[in-house]
Scaffold this active site. Structure first.
Site, PDB file in Angstrom:
ATOM      1  N   HIS A   1      68.899 -56.138  54.614  1.00 27.50           N
ATOM      2  CA  HIS A   1      68.051 -55.243  55.408  1.00 27.50           C
ATOM      3  C   HIS A   1      66.615 -55.754  55.309  1.00 27.50           C
ATOM      4  O   HIS A   1      66.262 -56.469  54.372  1.00 27.50           O
ATOM      5  CB  HIS A   1      68.210 -53.804  54.917  1.00 27.50           C
ATOM      6  CG  HIS A   1      69.547 -53.202  55.314  1.00 27.50           C
ATOM      7  ND1 HIS A   1      69.671 -52.287  56.310  1.00 27.50           N
ATOM      8  CD2 HIS A   1      70.803 -53.444  54.854  1.00 27.50           C
ATOM      9  CE1 HIS A   1      70.965 -51.965  56.457  1.00 27.50           C
ATOM     10  NE2 HIS A   1      71.670 -52.644  55.580  1.00 27.50           N
TER      11      HIS A   1
ATOM     12  N   ARG B   1      77.763 -50.662  64.196  1.00 33.20           N
ATOM     13  CA  ARG B   1      78.084 -49.813  63.041  1.00 33.20           C
ATOM     14  C   ARG B   1      76.839 -49.579  62.184  1.00 33.20           C
ATOM     15  O   ARG B   1      76.263 -48.503  62.171  1.00 33.20           O
ATOM     16  CB  ARG B   1      79.227 -50.453  62.219  1.00 33.20           C
ATOM     17  CG  ARG B   1      79.877 -49.516  61.212  1.00 33.20           C
ATOM     18  CD  ARG B   1      79.109 -49.316  59.924  1.00 33.20           C
ATOM     19  NE  ARG B   1      78.848 -50.574  59.217  1.00 33.20           N
ATOM     20  CZ  ARG B   1      78.073 -50.651  58.137  1.00 33.20           C
ATOM     21  NH1 ARG B   1      77.482 -49.570  57.658  1.00 33.20           N
ATOM     22  NH2 ARG B   1      77.844 -51.811  57.551  1.00 33.20           N
TER      23      ARG B   1
ATOM     24  N   HIS C   1      73.947 -59.880  53.571  1.00 31.28           N
ATOM     25  CA  HIS C   1      73.756 -58.690  54.416  1.00 31.28           C
ATOM     26  C   HIS C   1      72.420 -58.081  54.000  1.00 31.28           C
ATOM     27  O   HIS C   1      72.343 -57.265  53.076  1.00 31.28           O
ATOM     28  CB  HIS C   1      74.924 -57.728  54.169  1.00 31.28           C
ATOM     29  CG  HIS C   1      74.830 -56.413  54.884  1.00 31.28           C
ATOM     30  ND1 HIS C   1      75.669 -56.072  55.925  1.00 31.28           N
ATOM     31  CD2 HIS C   1      74.031 -55.325  54.703  1.00 31.28           C
ATOM     32  CE1 HIS C   1      75.385 -54.845  56.351  1.00 31.28           C
ATOM     33  NE2 HIS C   1      74.397 -54.367  55.613  1.00 31.28           N
TER      34      HIS C   1
ATOM     35  N   CYS D   1      70.998 -47.117  56.101  1.00 34.79           N
ATOM     36  CA  CYS D   1      72.107 -46.351  55.547  1.00 34.79           C
ATOM     37  C   CYS D   1      71.620 -44.939  55.244  1.00 34.79           C
ATOM     38  O   CYS D   1      70.608 -44.776  54.560  1.00 34.79           O
ATOM     39  CB  CYS D   1      72.647 -46.994  54.271  1.00 34.79           C
ATOM     40  SG  CYS D   1      73.917 -45.977  53.483  1.00 34.79           S
TER      41      CYS D   1
ATOM     42  N   ASN E   1      68.703 -53.336  59.662  1.00 37.80           N
ATOM     43  CA  ASN E   1      69.260 -54.655  59.328  1.00 37.80           C
ATOM     44  C   ASN E   1      68.311 -55.697  59.910  1.00 37.80           C
ATOM     45  O   ASN E   1      67.603 -55.449  60.882  1.00 37.80           O
ATOM     46  CB  ASN E   1      70.611 -54.861  60.010  1.00 37.80           C
ATOM     47  CG  ASN E   1      71.699 -54.021  59.403  1.00 37.80           C
ATOM     48  OD1 ASN E   1      71.962 -52.930  59.862  1.00 37.80           O
ATOM     49  ND2 ASN E   1      72.312 -54.531  58.363  1.00 37.80           N
TER      50      ASN E   1
HETATM   51  P1  HMG Z   1      84.534 -36.849  49.360  1.00 35.73           P
HETATM   52  O1  HMG Z   1      83.860 -35.575  49.751  1.00 35.73           O
HETATM   53  O2  HMG Z   1      84.419 -37.271  47.947  1.00 35.73           O
HETATM   54  O3  HMG Z   1      86.070 -36.946  49.726  1.00 35.73           O
HETATM   55  O4  HMG Z   1      83.984 -38.005  50.317  1.00 35.73           O
HETATM   56  P2  HMG Z   1      87.175 -35.945  50.116  1.00 35.73           P
HETATM   57  O5  HMG Z   1      88.433 -36.707  50.055  1.00 35.73           O
HETATM   58  O6  HMG Z   1      87.032 -34.697  49.269  1.00 35.73           O
HETATM   59  O7  HMG Z   1      86.886 -35.573  51.636  1.00 35.73           O
HETATM   60  C1  HMG Z   1      85.818 -34.738  52.052  1.00 35.73           C
HETATM   61  C2  HMG Z   1      86.035 -34.361  53.503  1.00 35.73           C
HETATM   62  O8  HMG Z   1      86.014 -35.524  54.326  1.00 35.73           O
HETATM   63  C3  HMG Z   1      87.391 -33.718  53.750  1.00 35.73           C
HETATM   64  O9  HMG Z   1      87.245 -32.853  54.867  1.00 35.73           O
HETATM   65  C4  HMG Z   1      88.253 -34.877  54.160  1.00 35.73           C
HETATM   66  O10 HMG Z   1      89.336 -34.502  54.954  1.00 35.73           O
HETATM   67  C5  HMG Z   1      87.276 -35.712  54.962  1.00 35.73           C
HETATM   68  P3  HMG Z   1      87.077 -31.275  54.689  1.00 35.73           P
HETATM   69  O11 HMG Z   1      88.272 -30.836  53.897  1.00 35.73           O
HETATM   70  O12 HMG Z   1      85.780 -31.074  53.921  1.00 35.73           O
HETATM   71  O13 HMG Z   1      87.012 -30.775  56.076  1.00 35.73           O
HETATM   72  N1  HMG Z   1      87.576 -37.137  54.936  1.00 35.73           N
HETATM   73  C6  HMG Z   1      87.600 -37.918  56.032  1.00 35.73           C
HETATM   74  N2  HMG Z   1      87.403 -37.636  57.322  1.00 35.73           N
HETATM   75  C7  HMG Z   1      87.527 -38.669  58.186  1.00 35.73           C
HETATM   76  N3  HMG Z   1      87.783 -39.935  57.798  1.00 35.73           N
HETATM   77  C8  HMG Z   1      87.976 -40.237  56.519  1.00 35.73           C
HETATM   78  C9  HMG Z   1      87.884 -39.206  55.573  1.00 35.73           C
HETATM   79  N4  HMG Z   1      88.015 -39.164  54.226  1.00 35.73           N
HETATM   80  C10 HMG Z   1      87.831 -37.901  53.863  1.00 35.73           C
HETATM   81  N5  HMG Z   1      88.218 -41.503  56.158  1.00 35.73           N
HETATM   82  C11 HMG Z   1      84.139 -40.136  51.411  1.00 35.73           C
HETATM   83  C12 HMG Z   1      84.396 -39.351  50.138  1.00 35.73           C
HETATM   84  C13 HMG Z   1      84.311 -41.600  51.091  1.00 35.73           C
HETATM   85  C14 HMG Z   1      85.146 -39.681  52.473  1.00 35.73           C
HETATM   86  C15 HMG Z   1      82.691 -39.810  51.890  1.00 35.73           C
HETATM   87  O14 HMG Z   1      81.827 -39.998  50.821  1.00 35.73           O
HETATM   88  C16 HMG Z   1      82.279 -40.695  53.031  1.00 35.73           C
HETATM   89  O15 HMG Z   1      82.797 -40.601  54.143  1.00 35.73           O
HETATM   90  N6  HMG Z   1      81.280 -41.597  52.791  1.00 35.73           N
HETATM   91  C17 HMG Z   1      80.890 -42.568  53.785  1.00 35.73           C
HETATM   92  C18 HMG Z   1      79.444 -42.916  53.602  1.00 35.73           C
HETATM   93  C19 HMG Z   1      79.086 -43.980  54.607  1.00 35.73           C
HETATM   94  O16 HMG Z   1      79.784 -44.200  55.580  1.00 35.73           O
HETATM   95  N7  HMG Z   1      77.934 -44.662  54.363  1.00 35.73           N
HETATM   96  C20 HMG Z   1      77.485 -45.683  55.234  1.00 35.73           C
HETATM   97  C21 HMG Z   1      78.324 -46.922  55.199  1.00 35.73           C
HETATM   98  S1  HMG Z   1      78.015 -47.948  53.786  1.00 35.73           S
HETATM   99  C22 HMG Z   1      76.602 -48.846  54.211  1.00 35.73           C
HETATM  100  O17 HMG Z   1      75.976 -48.588  55.205  1.00 35.73           O
HETATM  101  C23 HMG Z   1      76.235 -50.023  53.359  1.00 35.73           C
HETATM  102  C24 HMG Z   1      76.596 -51.378  54.012  1.00 35.73           C
HETATM  103  O18 HMG Z   1      75.972 -51.525  55.270  1.00 35.73           O
HETATM  104  C25 HMG Z   1      76.175 -52.528  53.083  1.00 35.73           C
HETATM  105  C26 HMG Z   1      74.725 -52.410  52.614  1.00 35.73           C
HETATM  106  O19 HMG Z   1      73.805 -52.397  53.451  1.00 35.73           O
HETATM  107  O20 HMG Z   1      74.567 -52.308  51.391  1.00 35.73           O
HETATM  108  C27 HMG Z   1      78.119 -51.492  54.239  1.00 35.73           C
HETATM  109 MG    MG Z   2      73.937 -52.211  55.554  1.00 38.42          MG
END
Ligand code: HMG
Ligand code: MG
Length: 283
Positions: A207, A13, A205, A238, A247
């Site tokens: 990086h 992931r 966690h 990210c 990571n």
């Molecule tokens: P948004 O634009 O505010 O939300 O995004 P929305 O509800 O308006 O949805 C926008 C679009 O996404 C819509 O589609 C929804 O249907 C779709 P459209 O109408 O434009 O065609 N949608 C989805 N599609 C599939 N699965 C879903 C989903 N939800 C909405 N679950 C949202 C808000 C949270 C969805 C967006 O900002 C997002 O997906 N962000 C994810 C970012 C991400 O994954 N970042 C990486 C992971 S975090 C990380 O790496 C840190 C970590 O490792 C720890 C660290 O290192 O610190 C964990």
């Molecule tokens: Mg991370």
């Protein structure tokens, strides 16, 4: 003191999500299968987020469907909202993770809402997971440094940790998202967090952007943290954190833990093979 320490493998992931070239689903499945024979108890393999935000994770359901599950290993998925939760359940994820930030700038950049709004959004997800009997893990990003807001106040991390604990997270993973922490800032942050949640509930966690992740792990061990997230081959980053590189490498963490006298329960030969394959996926 138990001499057991655990590595939570996040490579499929966190390791792959930032790759610009789409990786074949079959290669993701192969990576997970190679990791599954290493002896991990938990591997994060999927992310049910918007495919517009993180295109690389769009085939998460297919990855979960294609892997050969090892007995005793839980396969985890990120779920930012109820839509993601429903996807994770349909794909038979064994546990889910909700992910918050300790800084407002990263919260907005990563999940398009404030920290408080994200916690509200996680309430139904955590409730649904509990009803379904799925363990919930909580992430906090930017626990010492944020690419947008600068240094993160330790008390803010402690507050978010308490909120995630209140939501029922069995473990809270503290993310040095951009790899700028030092043993000193990690220690100060951990001491603040430990005022709110117990050490057995925490994971590190880290990086490795600045090459200090292993030192930060050693500092965390000093305070009793026994679980560390890592990515085979050191892949990762990210997409919403400028400057976030990989990571910390699982094989490097395993070596540090072994040298420090901890048993990780991992097959290091199998891990070396998985890490070698993971590195071939880096574009
Ligand atoms: P948004 O634009 O505010 O939300 O995004 P929305 O509800 O308006 O949805 C926008 C679009 O996404 C819509 O589609 C929804 O249907 C779709 P459209 O109408 O434009 O065609 N949608 C989805 N599609 C599939 N699965 C879903 C989903 N939800 C909405 N679950 C949202 C808000 C949270 C969805 C967006 O900002 C997002 O997906 N962000 C994810 C970012 C991400 O994954 N970042 C990486 C992971 S975090 C990380 O790496 C840190 C970590 O490792 C720890 C660290 O290192 O610190 C964990
Ligand atoms: Mg991370």
């Amino acid at each position: 003191m138990s001499n057991r320490a655990e590595i939570f493998e996040v490579g499929p992931r966190d390791g792959l999500q930032n790759e610009k070239t789409m990786i074949a689903t079959a290669d993701k499945v192969k990576l997970v299968d190679m990791l599954s024979v290493c002896g991990f108890s938990r591997i994060e393999v999927a992310s049910f987020v918007s495919p517009k935000w993180v295109p690389q994770m769009a085939d998460s359901a297919d990855v979960l469907a294609g892997i050969t599950r090892a007995a005793g290993c839980r396969y985890a998925a990120l779920t930012p909202n109820m839509r993601g939760f429903d996807g994770a359940v349909a794909a038979k994820a064994d546990e889910i993770a909700i992910f918050a930030s300790a800084s407002e700038g990263f919260s907005q950049a990563n999940i398009n809402c404030s920290v408080a709004e994200s916690i509200e959004r996680f309430v139904p997800v955590a409730e649904a997971a509990q009803a379904a009997g799925l363990p919930v893990r909580g992430y906090i990003s930017c626990v010492t440094d944020c690419p947008f807001d600068g240094a993160t106040p330790p008390e803010k991390v402690a507050e978010v940790a308490r909120l995630l604990g209140d939501l029922g997270c069995y473990e809270i993973s503290l993310g040095d998202t951009i790899g700028q922490a030092t043993p000193e800032t990690i220690t100060t942050m951990l001491k603040a967090v430990l005022a709110e949640v117990s050490t057995g509930q925490l994971a590190g966690h880290y990086h490795d952007t600045a090459g200090r992740a292993l030192d930060n792990i050693r500092a965390s061990l000093e305070l009793g943290v026994m679980v560390f997230d890592a990515s085979a081959g050191g892949l990762g980053g990210c997409p919403y954190a400028p400057g976030a590189s990989g990571n910390v490498a699982t094989e490097a963490v395993a070596a540090v833990l072994n040298d420090a006298g901890y048993d990780t329960g991992l097959d290091l030969d199998a891990l070396a093979k998985a890490a070698e394959f993971a590195r071939t996926l880096r574009t």
